[in-house]
Design an enzyme around this catalytic site. Structure first.
Site, mmCIF file in Angstrom:
data_model
loop_
_atom_site.group_PDB
_atom_site.id
_atom_site.type_symbol
_atom_site.label_atom_id
_atom_site.label_comp_id
_atom_site.label_asym_id
_atom_site.label_seq_id
_atom_site.Cartn_x
_atom_site.Cartn_y
_atom_site.Cartn_z
ATOM 1 N N ASP A 140 0.875 -1.181 0.000
ATOM 2 C CA ASP A 140 0.000 0.000 0.000
ATOM 3 C C ASP A 140 0.906 1.224 0.000
ATOM 4 O O ASP A 140 1.598 1.505 0.983
ATOM 5 C CB ASP A 140 -0.908 -0.022 1.241
ATOM 6 C CG ASP A 140 -1.833 1.197 1.279
ATOM 7 O OD1 ASP A 140 -1.639 2.141 0.479
ATOM 8 O OD2 ASP A 140 -2.761 1.185 2.108
ATOM 9 N N TYR A 236 -6.366 16.687 -7.971
ATOM 10 C CA TYR A 236 -5.535 15.705 -8.697
ATOM 11 C C TYR A 236 -4.489 16.436 -9.547
ATOM 12 O O TYR A 236 -3.305 16.084 -9.544
ATOM 13 C CB TYR A 236 -6.435 14.832 -9.577
ATOM 14 C CG TYR A 236 -5.690 13.959 -10.564
ATOM 15 C CD1 TYR A 236 -5.028 12.805 -10.142
ATOM 16 C CD2 TYR A 236 -5.632 14.285 -11.928
ATOM 17 C CE1 TYR A 236 -4.333 12.004 -11.047
ATOM 18 C CE2 TYR A 236 -4.946 13.490 -12.830
ATOM 19 C CZ TYR A 236 -4.300 12.350 -12.388
ATOM 20 O OH TYR A 236 -3.609 11.574 -13.283
HETATM 21 N N1 LIG Z 1 -5.907 6.861 -17.201
HETATM 22 C C1 LIG Z 1 -5.630 8.099 -17.541
HETATM 23 O O1 LIG Z 1 -6.369 8.737 -18.300
HETATM 24 C C2 LIG Z 1 -4.368 8.749 -17.053
HETATM 25 C C3 LIG Z 1 -3.980 9.949 -17.662
HETATM 26 C C4 LIG Z 1 -2.812 10.568 -17.236
HETATM 27 C C5 LIG Z 1 -2.061 10.008 -16.238
HETATM 28 N N2 LIG Z 1 -2.456 8.852 -15.649
HETATM 29 C C6 LIG Z 1 -1.629 8.326 -14.573
HETATM 30 O O2 LIG Z 1 -1.227 7.023 -14.914
HETATM 31 C C7 LIG Z 1 -0.949 6.296 -13.721
HETATM 32 C C8 LIG Z 1 -1.622 4.935 -13.813
HETATM 33 O O3 LIG Z 1 -3.019 5.130 -13.853
HETATM 34 P P1 LIG Z 1 -3.991 4.147 -14.643
HETATM 35 O O4 LIG Z 1 -4.684 4.947 -15.659
HETATM 36 O O5 LIG Z 1 -3.300 2.907 -15.044
HETATM 37 O O6 LIG Z 1 -5.062 3.863 -13.491
HETATM 38 P P2 LIG Z 1 -5.611 2.513 -12.838
HETATM 39 O O7 LIG Z 1 -6.010 1.549 -13.879
HETATM 40 O O8 LIG Z 1 -6.644 2.966 -11.870
HETATM 41 O O9 LIG Z 1 -4.351 1.943 -12.062
HETATM 42 C C9 LIG Z 1 -3.853 2.601 -10.925
HETATM 43 C C10 LIG Z 1 -2.807 1.741 -10.257
HETATM 44 O O10 LIG Z 1 -2.354 2.440 -9.087
HETATM 45 C C11 LIG Z 1 -2.397 1.539 -7.994
HETATM 46 N N3 LIG Z 1 -2.644 2.202 -6.718
HETATM 47 C C12 LIG Z 1 -3.575 3.131 -6.413
HETATM 48 N N4 LIG Z 1 -3.540 3.395 -5.098
HETATM 49 C C13 LIG Z 1 -2.562 2.613 -4.561
HETATM 50 C C14 LIG Z 1 -2.051 2.419 -3.251
HETATM 51 N N5 LIG Z 1 -2.548 3.077 -2.172
HETATM 52 N N6 LIG Z 1 -1.054 1.534 -3.073
HETATM 53 C C15 LIG Z 1 -0.566 0.833 -4.142
HETATM 54 N N7 LIG Z 1 -0.998 0.975 -5.386
HETATM 55 C C16 LIG Z 1 -2.001 1.857 -5.586
HETATM 56 C C17 LIG Z 1 -3.554 0.599 -8.319
HETATM 57 O O11 LIG Z 1 -3.372 -0.621 -7.618
HETATM 58 P P3 LIG Z 1 -4.292 -1.175 -6.428
HETATM 59 O O12 LIG Z 1 -5.598 -0.455 -6.472
HETATM 60 O O13 LIG Z 1 -4.375 -2.632 -6.709
HETATM 61 O O14 LIG Z 1 -3.510 -0.886 -5.180
HETATM 62 C C18 LIG Z 1 -3.364 0.408 -9.810
HETATM 63 O O15 LIG Z 1 -2.421 -0.609 -10.055
HETATM 64 C C19 LIG Z 1 -1.420 7.168 -12.568
HETATM 65 O O16 LIG Z 1 -0.336 7.826 -11.974
HETATM 66 C C20 LIG Z 1 -2.321 8.183 -13.245
HETATM 67 O O17 LIG Z 1 -2.383 9.398 -12.529
HETATM 68 C C21 LIG Z 1 -3.595 8.201 -16.038
#
Ligand SMILES: NC(=O)c1ccc[n+]([C@@H]2O[C@H](COP(=O)([O-])OP(=O)(O)OC[C@H]3O[C@@H](n4cnc5c(N)ncnc54)[C@H](OP(=O)(O)O)[C@@H]3O)[C@@H](O)[C@H]2O)c1
Length: 330
Positions: A140, A236
């Site tokens: 976490d 955010y």
């Molecule tokens: N999707 C978009 O449009 C977008 C755009 C720009 C940037 N991003 C960035 O890309 C990155 C990945 O996001 P994503 O789109 O792949 O989202 P996602 O599918 O929601 O994945 C988020 C990941 O972060 C992990 N996470 C969240 N809280 C956590 C915690 N307390 N401890 C450990 N792990 C945690 C989640 O794992 P668990 O919940 O299993 O812990 C999951 O593996 C993020 O930094 C996000 O800000 C995303």
């Protein structure tokens, strides 16, 4: 589109000054699988641009073809068997990055709270025959003790971290005028503090092992460069502006410390993942709409940017890659 080395079929004997027939048809490959071949491939040496590195691959033509496929990405060979930590590897961008690194032959520690997803991905990578390995770790990232235990386990079981991909992140719909403090803390603790603790620990791990060519990559966002006109994204966005500052601050401290460790951020626009479904967890239709009105980036697009950044020669420091879906306006 991506500046990767071209992967082309290498016919036995055709590139190593051997006597094999260069006119051999591709249909002959299956029939001649028992014939051994030594194939030499060359590409620019990432340590010494201007010079070429050569590798020799010994095996049957089909084995040679397969192995060259995985070795062919110029610049990635030096990372083979080294250890990358990928945070948030249980889905979305983190899972795609972990898979891509395992495909390139790295040892990857993938962490998140939902460790079962990472175990499934590890099994998938293994059955696909990728040359690297994925080691799932439950962590976490909002809990410093969890993070420190993870680094200590990596140190005792695998020596240490050479690459740290700070990918884990989340958004909660807490506006600046009426949002909850706990929602703000959830975002701040993972997006800013978790990332900073992992960065510090990864750097210490590199220094204690005299690793001078490590790389820390932060998955930022376009919201880290401009404030989106949506109130639910404002806090955010502030955490991602922090990532912009933290990446450049890190780059400066790494130079002050006279290392060649590199710091990069990758700033995507909308990527189709579970991200919006977690942001709008009470309104799945609204979440789905985020990804419906345009052709979004895929997690694999971001993973390719990570591979590109890692594959640049050690004297090249990519600071930021900003990438949006072509159809995205803001
Ligand atoms: N999707 C978009 O449009 C977008 C755009 C720009 C940037 N991003 C960035 O890309 C990155 C990945 O996001 P994503 O789109 O792949 O989202 P996602 O599918 O929601 O994945 C988020 C990941 O972060 C992990 N996470 C969240 N809280 C956590 C915690 N307390 N401890 C450990 N792990 C945690 C989640 O794992 P668990 O919940 O299993 O812990 C999951 O593996 C993020 O930094 C996000 O800000 C995303």
């Amino acid at each position: 589109m991506w500046p990767f080395a071209e992967q082309r079929r290498v016919e036995p004997g055709a590139e190593a000054g051997q006597s094999g027939s260069s006119s051999r048809r591709s249909s002959d490959w299956g029939r001649s699988a028992a014939v051994a071949a030594v194939v030499t491939r060359e590409w620019p040496d990432p340590y010494d641009p201007g010079r070429n590195s050569a590798i020799q691959v010994l095996g049957s033509p089909s084995e040679v073809g397969g192995r060259l496929g995985t070795l062919a990405r110029a610049g990635m060979e030096r990372w083979r068997d080294r250890l990358a930590l990928v945070t948030g590897a249980s889905g979305g961008v983190g899972a795609a990055v972990a898979r891509a690194l395992v495909q390139q032959g790295l040892k990857v520690v993938g962490c998140a709270r939902t460790v079962g997803n990472i175990e499934e991905l590890a099994a998938e990578c293994k059955s696909a025959g990728y040359p690297g390995t994925l080691i799932p770790y439950r962590c976490d990232l909002s809990n410093e003790e969890d993070i420190l235990s993870m680094f200590s386990a990596v140190r005792s079981q695998h020596s240490g971290v050479d690459i740290c991909i700070n990918n884990a992140g989340l958004a909660r719909p807490d506006t600046l005028l009426s949002g909850s403090t706990s929602g703000w803390k959830d975002m701040f603790n993972v997006n800013v503090l978790g990332l900073s603790i992992c960065t510090r620990e990864a750097y210490q791990s590199m220094r204690e092992r005299k690793v001078d060519d490590g790389h820390i990559i932060n998955i930022n966002s376009m919201s880290g460069h401009q404030v989106p006109p949506q109130s639910v994204a404002h806090f955010y966005s502030a955490t991602k502006y922090a990532v912009t500052a933290l990446t450049e601050g890190l780059r400066q401290e790494l130079r002050e410390a006279q290392t060649h460790i590199r710091a990069t951020c990758i700033s995507p626009g909308v990527v189709e993942t579970q991200f919006a479904f977690k942001l709008h967890d009470k309104d799945p239709e609204k979440a789905a709409a985020t990804y419906e009105h345009m052709k979004c980036l895929k997690p694999e697009d971001v993973a390719k940017a990570v591979i590109y950044v890692l594959s640049t020669p050690p004297h090249v420091q990519i600071g930021d890659i900003q990438m949006r879906p072509t159809e995205q306006v803001t």
